[in-house]
Design an enzyme around this catalytic site. Sequence first.
Site, PDB file in Angstrom:
ATOM      1  N   SER A 157     -41.551  -2.478 -55.980  1.00 51.42           N
ATOM      2  CA  SER A 157     -40.913  -2.556 -57.464  1.00 51.42           C
ATOM      3  C   SER A 157     -41.383  -1.610 -58.278  1.00 51.42           C
ATOM      4  O   SER A 157     -42.456  -1.234 -58.448  1.00 51.42           O
ATOM      5  CB  SER A 157     -40.778  -4.048 -57.736  1.00 51.42           C
ATOM      6  OG  SER A 157     -40.349  -4.033 -59.201  1.00 51.42           O
TER       7      SER A 157
ATOM      8  N   ASN B  26     -37.031  -9.934 -57.798  1.00 54.32           N
ATOM      9  CA  ASN B  26     -35.608  -9.308 -57.955  1.00 54.32           C
ATOM     10  C   ASN B  26     -34.841 -10.488 -58.796  1.00 54.32           C
ATOM     11  O   ASN B  26     -33.968 -10.225 -59.656  1.00 54.32           O
ATOM     12  CB  ASN B  26     -34.765  -8.821 -57.074  1.00 54.32           C
ATOM     13  CG  ASN B  26     -35.514  -7.440 -56.633  1.00 54.32           C
ATOM     14  OD1 ASN B  26     -36.669  -7.193 -56.939  1.00 54.32           O
ATOM     15  ND2 ASN B  26     -34.670  -6.618 -55.974  1.00 54.32           N
TER      16      ASN B  26
ATOM     17  N   GLU C  96     -35.845 -10.848 -62.050  1.00 54.73           N
ATOM     18  CA  GLU C  96     -35.268  -9.668 -62.819  1.00 54.73           C
ATOM     19  C   GLU C  96     -33.964  -9.957 -63.336  1.00 54.73           C
ATOM     20  O   GLU C  96     -33.453  -9.636 -64.437  1.00 54.73           O
ATOM     21  CB  GLU C  96     -35.406  -8.663 -61.947  1.00 54.73           C
ATOM     22  CG  GLU C  96     -34.982  -7.434 -62.241  1.00 54.73           C
ATOM     23  CD  GLU C  96     -34.945  -6.139 -61.200  1.00 54.73           C
ATOM     24  OE1 GLU C  96     -36.117  -6.171 -60.665  1.00 54.73           O
ATOM     25  OE2 GLU C  96     -34.133  -5.454 -61.085  1.00 54.73           O
TER      26      GLU C  96
HETATM   27  P1  NDP Z   1     -31.415   6.362 -51.716  1.00 54.89           P
HETATM   28  O1  NDP Z   1     -29.893   6.128 -51.514  1.00 54.89           O
HETATM   29  O2  NDP Z   1     -31.778   7.105 -52.973  1.00 54.89           O
HETATM   30  O3  NDP Z   1     -32.100   7.108 -50.396  1.00 54.89           O
HETATM   31  C1  NDP Z   1     -31.880   6.540 -49.195  1.00 54.89           C
HETATM   32  C2  NDP Z   1     -32.714   7.248 -48.225  1.00 54.89           C
HETATM   33  O4  NDP Z   1     -32.326   6.823 -46.836  1.00 54.89           O
HETATM   34  C3  NDP Z   1     -31.985   8.733 -48.039  1.00 54.89           C
HETATM   35  O5  NDP Z   1     -33.129   9.701 -47.939  1.00 54.89           O
HETATM   36  C4  NDP Z   1     -31.177   8.739 -46.848  1.00 54.89           C
HETATM   37  O6  NDP Z   1     -31.142   9.995 -46.199  1.00 54.89           O
HETATM   38  C5  NDP Z   1     -31.949   7.892 -45.884  1.00 54.89           C
HETATM   39  N1  NDP Z   1     -30.871   6.937 -45.063  1.00 54.89           N
HETATM   40  C6  NDP Z   1     -29.939   6.248 -45.445  1.00 54.89           C
HETATM   41  N2  NDP Z   1     -29.328   5.825 -44.273  1.00 54.89           N
HETATM   42  C7  NDP Z   1     -29.840   6.267 -43.307  1.00 54.89           C
HETATM   43  C8  NDP Z   1     -30.006   5.811 -42.141  1.00 54.89           C
HETATM   44  N3  NDP Z   1     -28.997   5.240 -41.379  1.00 54.89           N
HETATM   45  N4  NDP Z   1     -30.809   6.526 -41.151  1.00 54.89           N
HETATM   46  C9  NDP Z   1     -31.968   7.059 -41.704  1.00 54.89           C
HETATM   47  N5  NDP Z   1     -31.822   7.415 -42.990  1.00 54.89           N
HETATM   48  C10 NDP Z   1     -31.185   6.999 -43.796  1.00 54.89           C
HETATM   49  O7  NDP Z   1     -32.070   4.968 -51.725  1.00 54.89           O
HETATM   50  P2  NDP Z   1     -33.338   4.331 -52.441  1.00 54.89           P
HETATM   51  O8  NDP Z   1     -34.480   5.423 -52.381  1.00 54.89           O
HETATM   52  O9  NDP Z   1     -33.058   3.964 -53.860  1.00 54.89           O
HETATM   53  O10 NDP Z   1     -33.553   2.936 -51.678  1.00 54.89           O
HETATM   54  C11 NDP Z   1     -34.498   3.149 -50.584  1.00 54.89           C
HETATM   55  C12 NDP Z   1     -35.038   1.643 -50.219  1.00 54.89           C
HETATM   56  O11 NDP Z   1     -35.760   1.065 -51.541  1.00 54.89           O
HETATM   57  C13 NDP Z   1     -33.633   0.579 -50.119  1.00 54.89           C
HETATM   58  O12 NDP Z   1     -33.871  -0.571 -49.639  1.00 54.89           O
HETATM   59  C14 NDP Z   1     -33.738   0.130 -51.595  1.00 54.89           C
HETATM   60  O13 NDP Z   1     -33.081  -1.031 -51.894  1.00 54.89           O
HETATM   61  C15 NDP Z   1     -35.117  -0.049 -52.112  1.00 54.89           C
HETATM   62  N6  NDP Z   1     -35.712  -0.037 -53.164  1.00 54.89           N
HETATM   63  C16 NDP Z   1     -34.690   0.941 -54.452  1.00 54.89           C
HETATM   64  C17 NDP Z   1     -35.149   0.840 -55.528  1.00 54.89           C
HETATM   65  C18 NDP Z   1     -34.615   1.754 -56.822  1.00 54.89           C
HETATM   66  O14 NDP Z   1     -34.821   1.294 -58.044  1.00 54.89           O
HETATM   67  N7  NDP Z   1     -33.776   2.648 -56.138  1.00 54.89           N
HETATM   68  C19 NDP Z   1     -36.437  -0.070 -56.131  1.00 54.89           C
HETATM   69  C20 NDP Z   1     -36.981  -0.938 -55.225  1.00 54.89           C
HETATM   70  C21 NDP Z   1     -36.551  -0.833 -53.882  1.00 54.89           C
HETATM   71  P3  NDP Z   1     -29.810  11.063 -46.442  1.00 54.89           P
HETATM   72  O15 NDP Z   1     -30.627  12.049 -47.309  1.00 54.89           O
HETATM   73  O16 NDP Z   1     -29.710  11.587 -45.027  1.00 54.89           O
HETATM   74  O17 NDP Z   1     -28.668  10.439 -47.034  1.00 54.89           O
END
Ligand code: NDP
Length: 467
Positions: A128, A187, A190
């Site tokens: 988080s 969450n 939150e």
């Molecule tokens: P983003 O959308 O910014 O990034 C997603 C990433 O995953 C990209 O690198 C993407 O690659 C890759 N990806 C998506 N689909 C696939 C797939 N099918 N196979 C392989 N790679 C894939 O997401 P976030 O970084 O925001 O979130 C990532 C995780 O962290 C999620 O579970 C989210 O819920 C969790 N999270 C997010 C928070 C936030 O504030 N954003 C806070 C805490 C947790 P590509 O570049 O190819 O699209």
Amino acid sequence: MTKPTIGLIGLGTMGAALALNIAEKGFGIAVWNRTTSVTEKFVAQAGNLAQQITPAETLTDFVAAIAPPRAVILMVPAGQAVDDQLTALAPLLGPDDLVIDAGNANFHDTNRRAASGLPFRFMGIGVSGGEEGARHGPAIMAGGAELDWARIAPVLQAIAARAEDGTPCAAHLGPDGAGHFVKAVHNGIEYADMQMIAETYGVMRDGLAMPAPEIGAAFARWNAGPLQSYLVEISAAVAQATDPVGQGPLLDMIVDAAGQKGTGRWTAIEAQTLAAPIPVIEAAVMARNVSAQRAERAAGERVYGPAPQSLTGILSVDDLEQALIAGKILCYAQGFAMMTAAAAEFRWALDMPAIARVWRAGCIIRSAMLNDMATALAEVPGRNLILSDFFAGHLRHSIPALRRVVAAGAMHGLALPALGAGLAWFDMMRTARGTANMIQGQRDFFGLHGFERLDGLPRPHGPWAAA
Ligand code: NDP
């Protein structure tokens, strides 16, 4: 350069920030992203930290770039993407390698994956703090086997946020999905914290006719007292921001429909399954859903007209501060009680004070109150937070204001679902003789379900049974 022992898959918002954080703490790290151009851009922008980072174009190259036993962090969207990555990694990793799902997985999925006979070791951790937290110190809630935690703890504790006393906000909380479960409750809290802040904002805006900058100033004042927290702090900043493309406060220009990724809903669903009352969180989830029904709300206003909302001379800003203090304590009390219920149900030894301590820094719900919560939760394990002397003292002082705020909202047509739900729960929890005797009578009347008598006499059914 010696080969890194850690790798990270998924260089999106969170993964990129986490990888830079890991590199900055002196660990070498291999990275791979589904879209290679993203990896290239990431390394190009990593500055000096690029020396610590080994980019890979293919998953095979990525695995080969990590020295065994490997630790691979997954930071991809929860759900199918995680399963797909686990499947893709299966032929490439050995039984001593460890995959850590650091996304927001549903804890049932983490339990399922942990039990699915993966050909490598597996952990699920909740992270988080958003992008800023991931980059400079998130709160980390780990689930999995103790030995896997012991292996990865030096890295996770190095990158985690630190509480004021210097303790890293990263802890091993239990097996399998325990970390993701605690993250879901985080969450949910939150959602509830944000909703209650939004409700006090609504009373100031619509009831007290305060302009956004003045509301922001009130939040900033509150942030210097018991409500000191990240969410109150950013609410002050949000309310005080001016519109960069138009005129006036930006907040007045933002559409009043809240988005959600579903983790609050998961918490509400799980609470129902556990029969654990978390009405403040449920109200917050409901309120986000209602907020999205803009057309229906507009139609409702056309049918019923706007509510008579002026509360000037009825409520003060200080009342709202006290109401928010009470609501916050009640909401956290419900969240911790839900985790106590889950610990019993899933046979997890969830350490509530440790959870409160992990939430003290790095995460979105970090707040000054969590130190006192950790202390109160440690006094009598399993006791509801509202029964501790410390928080009972706070509540005795703040509940009258919560009552005034909820009553004024009801009388003047201002919706306060989360604060109202907190007050109703509090009143139920402080009433020894409730009203469920009527429900038991009704159940016996129509279904012969029986009831217990206060005097303990055997009386399986009421007189209606003989009719
Ligand atoms: P983003 O959308 O910014 O990034 C997603 C990433 O995953 C990209 O690198 C993407 O690659 C890759 N990806 C998506 N689909 C696939 C797939 N099918 N196979 C392989 N790679 C894939 O997401 P976030 O970084 O925001 O979130 C990532 C995780 O962290 C999620 O579970 C989210 O819920 C969790 N999270 C997010 C928070 C936030 O504030 N954003 C806070 C805490 C947790 P590509 O570049 O190819 O699209």
